[in-house]
Motif scaffolding. Structure first.
Motif, PDB file in Angstrom:
ATOM      1  N   TRP A 141      -6.823  17.845  -8.886  1.00  0.00           N
ATOM      2  CA  TRP A 141      -6.225  16.905  -8.210  1.00  0.00           C
ATOM      3  C   TRP A 141      -5.444  17.678  -6.880  1.00  0.00           C
ATOM      4  CZ3 TRP A 141      -5.642  11.718  -9.157  1.00  0.00           C
ATOM      5  CH2 TRP A 141      -6.026  11.410 -10.481  1.00  0.00           C
ATOM      6  N   GLY A 142      -5.191  16.970  -5.800  1.00  0.00           N
ATOM      7  CA  GLY A 142      -4.272  17.561  -4.893  1.00  0.00           C
ATOM      8  C   GLY A 142      -2.838  17.233  -5.075  1.00  0.00           C
ATOM      9  N   GLN A 143      -2.094  17.773  -4.110  1.00  0.00           N
ATOM     10  CA  GLN A 143      -0.708  17.524  -4.346  1.00  0.00           C
ATOM     11  C   GLN A 143      -0.099  16.193  -3.873  1.00  0.00           C
ATOM     12  OE1 GLN A 143      -2.023  18.958  -1.601  1.00  0.00           O
ATOM     13  NE2 GLN A 143      -0.874  18.030   0.029  1.00  0.00           N
ATOM     14  N   GLY A 144      -0.869  15.480  -3.217  1.00  0.00           N
ATOM     15  CA  GLY A 144      -0.573  14.222  -2.743  1.00  0.00           C
ATOM     16  C   GLY A 144      -0.011  14.219  -1.172  1.00  0.00           C
ATOM     17  N   THR A 145      -0.141  12.749  -0.681  1.00  0.00           N
ATOM     18  CA  THR A 145       0.382  12.581   0.758  1.00  0.00           C
ATOM     19  C   THR A 145       1.106  11.282   0.778  1.00  0.00           C
ATOM     20  OG1 THR A 145      -0.212  12.588   3.197  1.00  0.00           O
ATOM     21  CG2 THR A 145      -1.748  11.807   1.699  1.00  0.00           C
ATOM     22  N   GLN A 146       2.280  11.153   1.509  1.00  0.00           N
ATOM     23  CA  GLN A 146       2.840   9.985   1.213  1.00  0.00           C
ATOM     24  C   GLN A 146       2.404   9.125   2.420  1.00  0.00           C
ATOM     25  OE1 GLN A 146       5.719   8.844  -0.963  1.00  0.00           O
ATOM     26  NE2 GLN A 146       5.178   6.970   0.225  1.00  0.00           N
ATOM     27  N   VAL A 147       2.321   7.730   2.109  1.00  0.00           N
ATOM     28  CA  VAL A 147       1.776   6.875   2.810  1.00  0.00           C
ATOM     29  C   VAL A 147       2.802   5.585   2.813  1.00  0.00           C
ATOM     30  CG1 VAL A 147       0.323   4.789   3.634  1.00  0.00           C
ATOM     31  CG2 VAL A 147      -0.636   7.326   3.183  1.00  0.00           C
ATOM     32  N   THR A 148       3.656   5.317   3.908  1.00  0.00           N
ATOM     33  CA  THR A 148       4.717   4.384   3.806  1.00  0.00           C
ATOM     34  C   THR A 148       4.254   3.280   5.016  1.00  0.00           C
ATOM     35  OG1 THR A 148       6.346   5.975   3.217  1.00  0.00           O
ATOM     36  CG2 THR A 148       6.990   3.839   4.124  1.00  0.00           C
ATOM     37  N   VAL A 149       4.377   2.221   4.355  1.00  0.00           N
ATOM     38  CA  VAL A 149       3.776   0.802   5.264  1.00  0.00           C
ATOM     39  C   VAL A 149       5.143  -0.083   5.541  1.00  0.00           C
ATOM     40  CG1 VAL A 149       2.493  -0.922   5.797  1.00  0.00           C
ATOM     41  CG2 VAL A 149       1.682   0.859   4.557  1.00  0.00           C
ATOM     42  N   SER A 150       5.615   0.045   6.687  1.00  0.00           N
ATOM     43  CA  SER A 150       6.725  -0.876   6.926  1.00  0.00           C
ATOM     44  C   SER A 150       6.607  -2.485   7.191  1.00  0.00           C
ATOM     45  CB  SER A 150       7.797  -0.163   8.006  1.00  0.00           C
ATOM     46  OG  SER A 150       7.210  -0.385   9.093  1.00  0.00           O
ATOM     47  N   SER A 151       7.211  -3.174   7.137  1.00  0.00           N
ATOM     48  CA  SER A 151       7.245  -4.829   7.070  1.00  0.00           C
ATOM     49  C   SER A 151       7.683  -5.131   8.323  1.00  0.00           C
ATOM     50  CB  SER A 151       7.764  -5.446   6.122  1.00  0.00           C
ATOM     51  OG  SER A 151       9.025  -5.398   5.676  1.00  0.00           O
ATOM     52  N   ASP A 196       0.933  -1.244   0.018  1.00  0.00           N
ATOM     53  CA  ASP A 196       0.042  -0.124  -0.071  1.00  0.00           C
ATOM     54  C   ASP A 196       1.007   1.205  -0.049  1.00  0.00           C
ATOM     55  OD1 ASP A 196      -1.954  -1.678   2.420  1.00  0.00           O
ATOM     56  OD2 ASP A 196      -2.575  -1.428   0.072  1.00  0.00           O
ATOM     57  N   THR A 197       1.992   0.972   0.088  1.00  0.00           N
ATOM     58  CA  THR A 197       3.078   2.256   0.178  1.00  0.00           C
ATOM     59  C   THR A 197       2.733   3.002  -1.436  1.00  0.00           C
ATOM     60  OG1 THR A 197       4.624   1.355   1.807  1.00  0.00           O
ATOM     61  CG2 THR A 197       5.501   2.961   0.114  1.00  0.00           C
ATOM     62  N   ALA A 198       2.753   4.233  -1.106  1.00  0.00           N
ATOM     63  CA  ALA A 198       2.443   5.027  -2.335  1.00  0.00           C
ATOM     64  C   ALA A 198       2.303   6.493  -2.030  1.00  0.00           C
ATOM     65  CB  ALA A 198       1.231   4.456  -3.024  1.00  0.00           C
ATOM     66  N   VAL A 199       2.067   7.517  -3.035  1.00  0.00           N
ATOM     67  CA  VAL A 199       1.613   8.698  -2.646  1.00  0.00           C
ATOM     68  C   VAL A 199       0.045   8.548  -3.088  1.00  0.00           C
ATOM     69  CG1 VAL A 199       1.820  11.096  -3.543  1.00  0.00           C
ATOM     70  CG2 VAL A 199       4.084   9.927  -3.517  1.00  0.00           C
ATOM     71  N   TYR A 200      -0.643   9.158  -2.190  1.00  0.00           N
ATOM     72  CA  TYR A 200      -1.878   9.181  -2.231  1.00  0.00           C
ATOM     73  C   TYR A 200      -2.586  10.522  -2.591  1.00  0.00           C
ATOM     74  CZ  TYR A 200      -2.331   4.310  -0.595  1.00  0.00           C
ATOM     75  OH  TYR A 200      -2.289   2.926  -0.309  1.00  0.00           O
ATOM     76  N   TYR A 201      -3.321  10.568  -3.709  1.00  0.00           N
ATOM     77  CA  TYR A 201      -3.934  11.669  -3.983  1.00  0.00           C
ATOM     78  C   TYR A 201      -5.593  11.682  -4.074  1.00  0.00           C
ATOM     79  CZ  TYR A 201       0.574  12.025  -6.419  1.00  0.00           C
ATOM     80  OH  TYR A 201       1.994  12.258  -6.938  1.00  0.00           O
ATOM     81  N   CYS A 202      -6.066  12.639  -3.883  1.00  0.00           N
ATOM     82  CA  CYS A 202      -7.673  12.990  -3.811  1.00  0.00           C
ATOM     83  C   CYS A 202      -7.823  13.906  -5.179  1.00  0.00           C
ATOM     84  CB  CYS A 202      -8.072  13.502  -2.842  1.00  0.00           C
ATOM     85  SG  CYS A 202      -7.950  15.368  -2.397  1.00  0.00           S
ATOM     86  N   ALA A 203      -8.862  13.602  -5.592  1.00  0.00           N
ATOM     87  CA  ALA A 203      -9.320  14.111  -7.068  1.00  0.00           C
ATOM     88  C   ALA A 203     -10.637  14.488  -7.097  1.00  0.00           C
ATOM     89  CB  ALA A 203      -8.787  13.197  -8.235  1.00  0.00           C
ATOM     90  N   ALA A 204     -11.301  15.508  -7.950  1.00  0.00           N
ATOM     91  CA  ALA A 204     -12.628  15.674  -7.969  1.00  0.00           C
ATOM     92  C   ALA A 204     -13.135  15.739  -9.503  1.00  0.00           C
ATOM     93  CB  ALA A 204     -12.970  17.198  -7.374  1.00  0.00           C
ATOM     94  N   SER A 205     -14.154  15.293  -9.573  1.00  0.00           N
ATOM     95  CA  SER A 205     -14.823  14.966 -10.783  1.00  0.00           C
ATOM     96  C   SER A 205     -16.256  15.316 -10.996  1.00  0.00           C
ATOM     97  CB  SER A 205     -14.557  13.699 -11.431  1.00  0.00           C
ATOM     98  OG  SER A 205     -15.321  13.726 -12.815  1.00  0.00           O
ATOM     99  N   HIS A 206     -16.702  15.830 -12.267  1.00  0.00           N
ATOM    100  CA  HIS A 206     -18.342  15.890 -12.365  1.00  0.00           C
ATOM    101  C   HIS A 206     -18.836  14.512 -12.519  1.00  0.00           C
ATOM    102  CE1 HIS A 206     -19.004  20.170 -11.804  1.00  0.00           C
ATOM    103  NE2 HIS A 206     -18.072  20.461 -12.581  1.00  0.00           N
ATOM    104  N   PHE A 207     -17.889  13.560 -12.898  1.00  0.00           N
ATOM    105  CA  PHE A 207     -18.413  12.198 -13.157  1.00  0.00           C
ATOM    106  C   PHE A 207     -17.913  11.376 -12.238  1.00  0.00           C
ATOM    107  CE2 PHE A 207     -19.629  13.763 -17.325  1.00  0.00           C
ATOM    108  CZ  PHE A 207     -18.603  14.726 -17.698  1.00  0.00           C
ATOM    109  N   PHE A 208     -18.742  10.147 -12.082  1.00  0.00           N
ATOM    110  CA  PHE A 208     -18.253   9.169 -11.050  1.00  0.00           C
ATOM    111  C   PHE A 208     -17.520   8.268 -11.852  1.00  0.00           C
ATOM    112  CE2 PHE A 208     -18.463   6.767  -7.215  1.00  0.00           C
ATOM    113  CZ  PHE A 208     -18.763   5.480  -7.600  1.00  0.00           C
ATOM    114  N   ALA A 209     -16.280   8.098 -11.506  1.00  0.00           N
ATOM    115  CA  ALA A 209     -15.319   7.252 -12.342  1.00  0.00           C
ATOM    116  C   ALA A 209     -14.337   6.613 -11.403  1.00  0.00           C
ATOM    117  CB  ALA A 209     -14.531   8.197 -13.355  1.00  0.00           C
TER     118      ALA A 209
END
Length: 122
Positions: free
Chosen positions: A112-122, A90-103
């Motif tokens: 789009w937002g600028q993103g937020t880093q999520v890092t999951v360590s094992s 699941d480690t990735a940069v996560y972005y939220c986004a807005a649309s007039h369409f459900f997609a």
């Protein structure tokens, strides 16, 4: 224009939880369908979850079903992604986004937002 700002990312151990938030400003938030996407290093951006403007429709990627929950609070102009049972993949940069369409693909999302880093360590 819609401005989106994500927060809540960080470092967490496998099996842990995080809640991402995405605050919107600008045009009427409740007019937009919202999505979460993620991009890991060296990989293409992929769909994670989407919620319609009314929250009547929700979709998840198979990889996160049963572990992630998308929700929105139109009074607070915010969409959330509750992530549980996190895995290293699941480690990735996560972005939220807005649309007039459900997609469930990135193309229809205009903002789009600028993103937020999520890092999951094992």
């Amino acid at each position: 224009q819609v401005q989106l700002v994500e927060s809540g990312g960080g470092l967490v151990q496998a099996g842990g939880s995080l809640r991402l938030s995405c605050a919107a400003s600008g045009r009427t938030f409740s007019n937009y369908n919202m999505g979460w996407f993620r991009q890991a290093p060296g990989k293409e951006r992929e769909f994670v979850a989407a919620v319609s403007w009314s929250a009547n429709s929700i979709q998840y990627a198979d990889s996160v079903k049963g572990r992630f929950t998308i929700s929105r609070d139109n009074a607070k102009n915010t969409v959330y992604l509750q992530m549980s049972s996190l895995k290293p993949e699941d480690t990735a940069v996560y972005y939220c986004a807005a649309s007039h369409f459900f997609a469930v693909i990135a193309g229809p999302y205009a903002y789009w937002g600028q993103g937020t880093q999520v890092t999951v360590s094992s």
